[in-house]
Scaffold this active site. Structure first.
Site, mmCIF file in Angstrom:
data_model
loop_
_atom_site.group_PDB
_atom_site.id
_atom_site.type_symbol
_atom_site.label_atom_id
_atom_site.label_comp_id
_atom_site.label_asym_id
_atom_site.label_seq_id
_atom_site.Cartn_x
_atom_site.Cartn_y
_atom_site.Cartn_z
ATOM 1 N N GLU A 244 10.150 -11.487 28.660
ATOM 2 C CA GLU A 244 10.816 -11.629 27.367
ATOM 3 C C GLU A 244 9.981 -11.043 26.226
ATOM 4 O OE1 GLU A 244 12.972 -15.908 28.289
ATOM 5 O OE2 GLU A 244 10.924 -15.885 27.489
ATOM 6 N N ASP B 96 13.835 -23.488 29.891
ATOM 7 C CA ASP B 96 13.654 -22.485 28.840
ATOM 8 C C ASP B 96 14.237 -21.122 29.196
ATOM 9 O OD1 ASP B 96 11.894 -21.797 30.796
ATOM 10 O OD2 ASP B 96 10.097 -21.837 29.545
#
Length: 343
Positions: free
Chosen positions: A56, A227
């Site tokens: 990410e 998450d």
């Protein structure tokens, strides 16, 4: 030249500063930046998913300073002797676009996650909370324990992990830090009588680590393990009866515990509580959930805090990251000059 903080200098800075002092100092930066939340550029992180994990990028800017973090999440890594999560980040001057700080963020992220959890708990947990259950004793666990001790006075820990080695590691590391630690044989045993429950597990799957029947009135749940899409830890029924608080709603609906709830499921963003726009805990018997997935502003705060901490120290080196030809329009000349020097 750009300041660079590698792992060795980061570990040295943290050892000499103290984990407690670092978390406390960073919390002040987090609170300052959360209270000016609308001044930031807000966007969900850019994620590249694979069957084994995720990579990410987490960018944001306040118009003066730009920051981003690169971070991965690969739950299978420990089986190969690698960490589940690694990260690095960069701070830049918006007015020139030049980077001013490049830093490792595997260690720094552990500090900022713990600081964010404690910041949330100060307005969401009951002030008299003294017992915390910890489900998951991996890399984040010790930082969470220290943050909650210093922010809320947590002194009693009840821990459970399916990995006995991770539990033994945690017990050894936390020894002498002022805690009474009970190693539980199940989640139910760990959470029984707890004021706060922290869930931090690594498996990338929709799981129910904490069931609704184990949640008692007045409990605060610090859910930090879910998450990414397809990864959860809480029984959905818990969310249905609790007040749920998030960092950035748009990202949390993709990655958080609320990802399987309807798009109109009501949540409150933490910055609204810190600024008084919305209430936090309103009753002793209320169940509160901090559905934390991590957001770019937290990394911005961490890098800004670190940058200020570096002043007048030797906790960094300088690296030649940006080309600076004598004539800014003659980049080719810089290359040609080097070629002639080598001839």
């Amino acid at each position: 030249m750009v300041r660079f903080v590698g792992v060795e200098n980061m570990a040295r800075w943290l050892a000499e500063t103290g984990v407690e002092a670092a978390i406390s100092g960073l919390t002040e930066y987090l609170e300052h930046d959360f209270r000016r939340w609308p001044s930031f550029e807000l966007a969900p992180r850019v994620a590249s998913h694979s069957p084994v994990g995720v990579i990410e990028l987490m960018p944001t800017s306040d118009g003066e300073t730009y920051a981003f973090k690169y971070v991965n999440g690969h739950p299978g890594n420990p089986r190969a002797g690698l960490q589940t999560v690694t990260a690095f980040g960069l701070l830049a001057d918006v007015h020139t676009g030049y980077p001013v700080l490049l830093s490792e963020m595997t260690i720094l992220t552990a500090i900022r996650t713990a600081a964010t959890s404690a910041m949330a708990a100060k307005v969401l947990a009951r002030p008299e909370s003294r017992v915390m259950a910890m489900i998951g004793t991996g890399a984040q666990a010790e930082f969470q324990a220290i943050a909650f001790r210093d922010a809320l006075g947590i002194r009693e820990l009840r821990v459970f992990d399916t990995d006995r080695q991770a539990t033994a590691k945690f017990v050894e590391n936390i020894d002498g830090l002022g805690f009474t630690v009970t190693v539980a044989s199940s989640v139910a045993e760990a959470v029984s009588g707890a004021d706060i429950v922290t869930t931090c597990t690594a498996d990338k799957r929709n799981a129910i680590i904490l069931t609704d029947d184990l949640v008692t009135p007045g409990m605060h749940i610090n859910a930090i393990g879910g998450d990414c899409p397809g990864k959860t830890e809480l029984d959905p029924a818990i969310l249905d009866r609790a007040e749920v608080f998030v960092e950035y709603t748009e990202q949390s609906r993709i990655e958080g515990e609320i990802q399987h709830h309807a798009a109109d499921f009501r949540v409150t963003e933490l910055w609204e509580v810190l600024t008084g726009v919305q209430p936090g805990r309103v009753a002793p018997a209320q169940v509160t959930v901090f559905d934390s997935v991590g957001f770019a502003i937290e990394d911005f705060s961490a890098l800004r805090f670190l940058s200020d901490q570096l002043a007048g120290t030797d906790y960094f080196t300088e690296i030649d990251l940006v080309a600076e030809p004598a004539d800014p329009k003659n980049l080719f000349g810089e290359v040609s000059a080097r070629r002639l020097q080598q001839a």
